[in-house]
Write a protein that holds these residues in place. Structure first.
Motif, PDB file in Angstrom:
ATOM      1  N   ARG A  23       0.807  -1.217   0.000  1.00 40.13           N
ATOM      2  CA  ARG A  23       0.000   0.000   0.000  1.00 40.13           C
ATOM      3  C   ARG A  23       0.848   1.279   0.000  1.00 40.13           C
ATOM      4  O   ARG A  23       0.633   2.159  -0.810  1.00 40.13           O
ATOM      5  N   CYS A  24       1.824   1.375   0.917  1.00 35.23           N
ATOM      6  CA  CYS A  24       2.591   2.616   1.061  1.00 35.23           C
ATOM      7  C   CYS A  24       4.038   2.499   0.591  1.00 35.23           C
ATOM      8  O   CYS A  24       4.757   3.493   0.573  1.00 35.23           O
ATOM      9  N   GLN A  25       4.484   1.305   0.281  1.00 35.74           N
ATOM     10  CA  GLN A  25       5.838   1.033  -0.200  1.00 35.74           C
ATOM     11  C   GLN A  25       6.929   1.177   0.849  1.00 35.74           C
ATOM     12  O   GLN A  25       8.104   1.165   0.523  1.00 35.74           O
ATOM     13  N   ASN A  26       6.593   1.324   2.125  1.00 38.72           N
ATOM     14  CA  ASN A  26       7.599   1.336   3.186  1.00 38.72           C
ATOM     15  C   ASN A  26       8.096  -0.082   3.428  1.00 38.72           C
ATOM     16  O   ASN A  26       7.353  -1.037   3.217  1.00 38.72           O
ATOM     17  N   PRO A  27       9.322  -0.246   3.891  1.00 35.78           N
ATOM     18  CA  PRO A  27       9.837  -1.585   4.188  1.00 35.78           C
ATOM     19  C   PRO A  27       9.023  -2.245   5.306  1.00 35.78           C
ATOM     20  O   PRO A  27       8.618  -1.589   6.258  1.00 35.78           O
ATOM     21  N   CYS A  28       8.778  -3.538   5.142  1.00 34.47           N
ATOM     22  CA  CYS A  28       8.074  -4.303   6.170  1.00 34.47           C
ATOM     23  C   CYS A  28       8.488  -5.765   6.063  1.00 34.47           C
ATOM     24  O   CYS A  28       9.129  -6.168   5.097  1.00 34.47           O
ATOM     25  N   GLN A  29       8.114  -6.561   7.055  1.00 37.38           N
ATOM     26  CA  GLN A  29       8.375  -7.995   6.978  1.00 37.38           C
ATOM     27  C   GLN A  29       7.293  -8.592   6.094  1.00 37.38           C
ATOM     28  O   GLN A  29       6.187  -8.857   6.522  1.00 37.38           O
ATOM     29  N   TYR A  31       7.786 -11.384   3.920  1.00 34.93           N
ATOM     30  CA  TYR A  31       7.946 -12.809   3.632  1.00 34.93           C
ATOM     31  C   TYR A  31       8.275 -13.590   4.895  1.00 34.93           C
ATOM     32  O   TYR A  31       8.704 -13.031   5.885  1.00 34.93           O
ATOM     33  N   GLY A  32       8.060 -14.890   4.857  1.00 30.53           N
ATOM     34  CA  GLY A  32       8.394 -15.764   5.974  1.00 30.53           C
ATOM     35  C   GLY A  32       7.295 -15.802   7.017  1.00 30.53           C
ATOM     36  O   GLY A  32       6.230 -15.203   6.857  1.00 30.53           O
ATOM     37  N   ALA A  33       7.582 -16.507   8.104  1.00 30.87           N
ATOM     38  CA  ALA A  33       6.611 -16.629   9.196  1.00 30.87           C
ATOM     39  C   ALA A  33       6.343 -15.249   9.788  1.00 30.87           C
ATOM     40  O   ALA A  33       7.266 -14.520  10.137  1.00 30.87           O
ATOM     41  N   GLY A  34       5.101 -14.868   9.863  1.00 28.52           N
ATOM     42  CA  GLY A  34       4.729 -13.558  10.382  1.00 28.52           C
ATOM     43  C   GLY A  34       4.742 -12.464   9.343  1.00 28.52           C
ATOM     44  O   GLY A  34       4.459 -11.312   9.647  1.00 28.52           O
ATOM     45  N   GLY A  35       5.046 -12.803   8.100  1.00 28.97           N
ATOM     46  CA  GLY A  35       5.076 -11.812   7.035  1.00 28.97           C
ATOM     47  C   GLY A  35       3.681 -11.385   6.622  1.00 28.97           C
ATOM     48  O   GLY A  35       2.700 -12.099   6.831  1.00 28.97           O
ATOM     49  N   ASN A  36       3.582 -10.195   6.055  1.00 24.20           N
ATOM     50  CA  ASN A  36       2.308  -9.654   5.624  1.00 24.20           C
ATOM     51  C   ASN A  36       2.576  -8.704   4.465  1.00 24.20           C
ATOM     52  O   ASN A  36       3.566  -7.983   4.485  1.00 24.20           O
ATOM     53  N   PRO A  37       1.699  -8.646   3.457  1.00 27.86           N
ATOM     54  CA  PRO A  37       1.934  -7.709   2.358  1.00 27.86           C
ATOM     55  C   PRO A  37       1.760  -6.245   2.764  1.00 27.86           C
ATOM     56  O   PRO A  37       2.144  -5.351   2.031  1.00 27.86           O
ATOM     57  N   LEU A  38       1.194  -6.002   3.957  1.00 31.90           N
ATOM     58  CA  LEU A  38       1.022  -4.642   4.449  1.00 31.90           C
ATOM     59  C   LEU A  38       1.903  -4.404   5.673  1.00 31.90           C
ATOM     60  O   LEU A  38       2.090  -5.302   6.491  1.00 31.90           O
ATOM     61  N   CYS A  39       2.404  -3.175   5.809  1.00 24.97           N
ATOM     62  CA  CYS A  39       3.141  -2.816   7.018  1.00 24.97           C
ATOM     63  C   CYS A  39       2.155  -2.704   8.176  1.00 24.97           C
ATOM     64  O   CYS A  39       0.935  -2.713   7.974  1.00 24.97           O
ATOM     65  N   GLN A  40       2.655  -2.587   9.391  1.00 28.04           N
ATOM     66  CA  GLN A  40       1.795  -2.548  10.573  1.00 28.04           C
ATOM     67  C   GLN A  40       0.849  -1.347  10.547  1.00 28.04           C
ATOM     68  O   GLN A  40      -0.316  -1.456  10.945  1.00 28.04           O
ATOM     69  N   ASP A  41       1.314  -0.197  10.072  1.00 27.09           N
ATOM     70  CA  ASP A  41       0.463   0.990  10.018  1.00 27.09           C
ATOM     71  C   ASP A  41      -0.690   0.808   9.035  1.00 27.09           C
ATOM     72  O   ASP A  41      -1.844   1.093   9.357  1.00 27.09           O
ATOM     73  N   CYS A  42      -0.388   0.318   7.836  1.00 32.07           N
ATOM     74  CA  CYS A  42      -1.431   0.113   6.830  1.00 32.07           C
ATOM     75  C   CYS A  42      -2.390  -0.996   7.253  1.00 32.07           C
ATOM     76  O   CYS A  42      -3.601  -0.891   7.047  1.00 32.07           O
ATOM     77  N   LEU A  43      -1.863  -2.043   7.866  1.00 31.81           N
ATOM     78  CA  LEU A  43      -2.706  -3.140   8.340  1.00 31.81           C
ATOM     79  C   LEU A  43      -3.689  -2.638   9.392  1.00 31.81           C
ATOM     80  O   LEU A  43      -4.876  -2.988   9.371  1.00 31.81           O
TER      81      LEU A  43
END
Length: 58
Positions: A23-29, A31-43
């Motif tokens: 959504r915002c293109q900021n770095p986030c986790q 991939y892998g266990a606990g990964g999400n396509p959205l950062c914590q703020d967007c989520l």
């Protein structure tokens, strides 16, 4: 500019699990266990919006 390793350290994950938020293109986790396509703020924003939508449809 930060390196993948330094972004991973801030996110507390391995560098190969870091990607860009869909959504915002900021770095986030992304991939892998606990990964999400959205950062914590967007989520958080999406979950809040979904909560409002569910409440109005009841």
């Amino acid at each position: 500019m930060s390196t993948p390793a330094s972004r991973a350290a801030v996110l507390a994950c391995r560098s190969d699990q870091v990607g860009r938020c869909a959504r915002c293109q900021n770095p986030c986790q992304r991939y892998g266990a606990g990964g999400n396509p959205l950062c914590q703020d967007c989520l958080a924003e999406v979950r809040e919006a979904q909560g409002r939508k569910q409440q109005t449809s009841l």
